[in-house]
Design a protein around this motif. Structure first.
Motif, short mmCIF file in Angstrom:
data_model
loop_
_atom_site.label_atom_id
_atom_site.label_comp_id
_atom_site.label_asym_id
_atom_site.label_seq_id
_atom_site.Cartn_x
_atom_site.Cartn_y
_atom_site.Cartn_z
N THR A 1 -7.49 6.95 1.26
CA THR A 1 -6.64 6.39 2.30
C THR A 1 -7.40 6.07 3.59
OG1 THR A 1 -4.70 7.54 1.41
CG2 THR A 1 -4.58 6.80 3.71
N ASP A 2 -8.30 6.96 3.98
CA ASP A 2 -9.01 6.73 5.24
C ASP A 2 -10.06 5.62 5.12
OD1 ASP A 2 -10.88 8.05 3.71
OD2 ASP A 2 -11.11 9.76 5.07
N ARG A 3 -10.24 5.09 3.91
CA ARG A 3 -11.18 3.99 3.71
C ARG A 3 -10.47 2.73 3.18
NH1 ARG A 3 -16.04 5.95 0.09
NH2 ARG A 3 -16.75 3.86 0.66
N ALA A 4 -9.14 2.76 3.20
CA ALA A 4 -8.39 1.64 2.61
C ALA A 4 -8.67 0.32 3.31
CB ALA A 4 -6.89 1.95 2.66
N ASP A 5 -8.79 0.35 4.63
CA ASP A 5 -9.03 -0.90 5.37
C ASP A 5 -10.37 -1.53 5.01
OD1 ASP A 5 -6.61 -0.68 6.59
OD2 ASP A 5 -7.38 0.18 8.46
N ALA A 6 -11.29 -0.73 4.47
CA ALA A 6 -12.60 -1.26 4.10
C ALA A 6 -12.66 -1.72 2.65
CB ALA A 6 -13.67 -0.20 4.34
N HIS A 7 -11.56 -1.59 1.93
CA HIS A 7 -11.52 -2.04 0.55
C HIS A 7 -11.80 -3.54 0.49
CE1 HIS A 7 -9.80 -3.14 -3.39
NE2 HIS A 7 -10.01 -1.88 -3.73
N TRP A 8 -12.46 -3.98 -0.54
CA TRP A 8 -12.91 -5.37 -0.60
C TRP A 8 -11.75 -6.37 -0.58
CZ3 TRP A 8 -11.92 -8.73 -4.72
CH2 TRP A 8 -11.41 -8.15 -5.89
N LEU A 9 -10.56 -5.95 -1.00
CA LEU A 9 -9.41 -6.84 -0.94
C LEU A 9 -8.84 -6.96 0.48
CD1 LEU A 9 -7.47 -5.75 -4.16
CD2 LEU A 9 -8.66 -7.93 -3.79
N LEU B 1 0.84 -1.19 0.00
CA LEU B 1 0.00 0.00 0.00
C LEU B 1 0.88 1.24 0.00
CD1 LEU B 1 -1.79 -2.34 1.30
CD2 LEU B 1 -3.10 -0.51 2.34
N ALA B 2 0.67 2.10 -0.99
CA ALA B 2 1.40 3.36 -1.08
C ALA B 2 0.43 4.50 -0.76
CB ALA B 2 2.00 3.53 -2.47
N ASP B 3 0.60 5.12 0.41
CA ASP B 3 -0.24 6.25 0.81
C ASP B 3 0.28 7.52 0.14
OD1 ASP B 3 -1.71 4.56 2.46
OD2 ASP B 3 -0.45 4.96 4.20
N LEU B 4 -0.59 8.22 -0.59
CA LEU B 4 -0.21 9.39 -1.35
C LEU B 4 -0.67 10.67 -0.68
CD1 LEU B 4 -1.35 7.99 -4.82
CD2 LEU B 4 0.90 7.75 -3.75
N ASP B 5 0.01 11.78 -0.98
CA ASP B 5 -0.40 13.06 -0.40
C ASP B 5 -1.69 13.57 -1.01
OD1 ASP B 5 0.49 13.88 -2.89
OD2 ASP B 5 1.74 15.52 -2.13
N SER B 6 -2.19 12.90 -2.02
CA SER B 6 -3.47 13.27 -2.63
C SER B 6 -4.66 12.75 -1.82
CB SER B 6 -3.55 12.70 -4.05
OG SER B 6 -3.46 11.28 -4.02
N GLY B 7 -4.37 11.99 -0.76
CA GLY B 7 -5.44 11.42 0.05
C GLY B 7 -5.89 10.06 -0.44
N GLU B 8 -5.19 9.53 -1.44
CA GLU B 8 -5.51 8.21 -1.95
C GLU B 8 -4.38 7.23 -1.64
OE1 GLU B 8 -8.44 8.34 -5.66
OE2 GLU B 8 -6.45 9.13 -6.16
N THR B 9 -4.70 5.95 -1.68
CA THR B 9 -3.72 4.89 -1.47
C THR B 9 -3.72 3.97 -2.68
OG1 THR B 9 -3.82 4.92 0.95
CG2 THR B 9 -3.16 2.85 -0.08
N LEU B 10 -2.54 3.72 -3.20
CA LEU B 10 -2.38 2.76 -4.28
C LEU B 10 -2.19 1.37 -3.68
CD1 LEU B 10 -1.91 2.12 -7.34
CD2 LEU B 10 0.54 2.51 -6.90
N ILE B 11 -3.09 0.45 -4.02
CA ILE B 11 -3.00 -0.93 -3.55
C ILE B 11 -2.41 -1.77 -4.66
CG2 ILE B 11 -4.30 -2.92 -2.71
CD1 ILE B 11 -6.42 -0.99 -1.67
N VAL B 12 -1.38 -2.54 -4.33
CA VAL B 12 -0.69 -3.37 -5.32
C VAL B 12 -0.67 -4.81 -4.87
CG1 VAL B 12 1.47 -3.76 -6.58
CG2 VAL B 12 0.82 -1.42 -5.93
N HIS B 13 -1.10 -5.70 -5.75
CA HIS B 13 -0.97 -7.14 -5.50
C HIS B 13 -0.12 -7.72 -6.63
CE1 HIS B 13 -2.17 -11.44 -5.17
NE2 HIS B 13 -2.18 -11.14 -3.89
#
Length: 287
Positions: A133-141, A61-73
């Motif tokens: 980012t503040d909702r990353a833990d709730a992502h379906w993955l 998980l890459a947390d960005l200053d844009s308020g989004e998180t890039l999730i990589v598998h």
């Protein structure tokens, strides 16, 4: 498929180059991998700074200053490789010149410092997504994942509670990501051997003292594998392109028919298919 130590090794390799870096350009070279990429992914990544690089289970998980998180598998064959002058100061293997972009290089990020991070995935079972980012833990993955096996929440009491009354084999229980996040076939086999527990035994029939041996065995085998750079089976590579080396320390995995390495044990390693996966164990000292 890369397991927790391999993913953590990749995260650690990427961190010195990506954390604090700003993405100057992002190139998304196909519409999807395992699933479609998020809308405007290249546009949303371009110009963003990576504030933090972390791991959850087998995801980076890459947390960005844009308020989004890039999730990589990484999927089955995904690799993230670093090249360019922006890797200066990193181990020498990082400082390769940029080569020509290949047909399996699906996402290419270039930092303002000149480093190129390439996501290469020949089989296209990997995945990327962008989420607040503040909702990353709730992502379906990520939602519903159990605790990290190297974290404080994973302990003897927790595992004993989860195992209580379970009639499924302990191997299957440990591979259940709802019970513990990130464990995979290789390291479960190794940890069960170290703790003297058969992968065939029902989870609910394992005593608390034996669970007390299993938890540190899991922690130890994962930590040792991370220190060794993971295990290279088929496609896995570290972020600098090197192989991992823990496969040379396997006590049971892939050693069917070989003598058990437990001191004083006269047994040989057996292989049994459980839920479509090979379990390697010693029937003599694992009960």
């Amino acid at each position: 498929m890369p397991e927790l130590p391999e993913v953590e090794t990749v995260r650690r390799g990427l961190a010195p180059v990506l954390e604090g870096a700003r993405i100057a350009t992002a190139e998304v070279r196909r519409p999807d991998l395992r699933w479609p990429f998020p809308e405007r992914m290249a546009e949303r990544l371009t110009g963003a700074r990576v504030d933090r690089l972390r791991r959850r289970s087998k995801y980076i998980l890459a947390d960005l200053d844009s308020g989004e998180t890039l999730i990589v598998h990484l999927g089955m064959s995904g690799r993230m490789l670093i090249t360019g002058d922006g890797a200066a100061g990193m181990p020498g293997a990082f400082a390769h010149d940029h080569g020509q972009i290949g047909k399996h290089d699906h996402v290419v990020l270039t930092t303002e410092a000149g480093a190129r991070i390439t996501f290469n995935d020949a089989r296209r079972f990997g995945a990327m997504d962008l989420v607040e980012t503040d909702r990353a833990d709730a992502h379906w993955l990520l939602a519903g994942l159990g605790p990290e096996p190297l974290g404080n929440a994973f302990n003897e009491g927790y595992l004993a509670e989860k195992f209580a009354g379970k009639r499924t084999p302990v191997k299957s229980a440990l591979l259940d990501q709802r019970i513990v996040a990130g464990l995979g076939n290789i390291y479960v086999c190794e940890a069960l051997w170290r703790s003297g527990i058969s992968p065939l035994r029902h989870a609910g029939r394992i005593s608390k003292p034996r669970i007390g041996r299993l938890v540190p065995a899991i922690r130890d085998v994962l930590s040792e594998a991370i220190d060794a750079g993971g295990s290279s089976l088929r496609d896995y590579r570290q972020a600098d392109g090197d192989l991992g080396y823990f496969q040379h320390r396997f006590a049971v995995y892939g050693r069917e028919g070989e003598p058990c390495q437990t001191p004083g044990c006269t047994g040989k390693i057996r292989r049994k298919v459980q839920s479509g996966r090979s379990s390697f164990y010693c029937a003599t000292c694992q009960r």
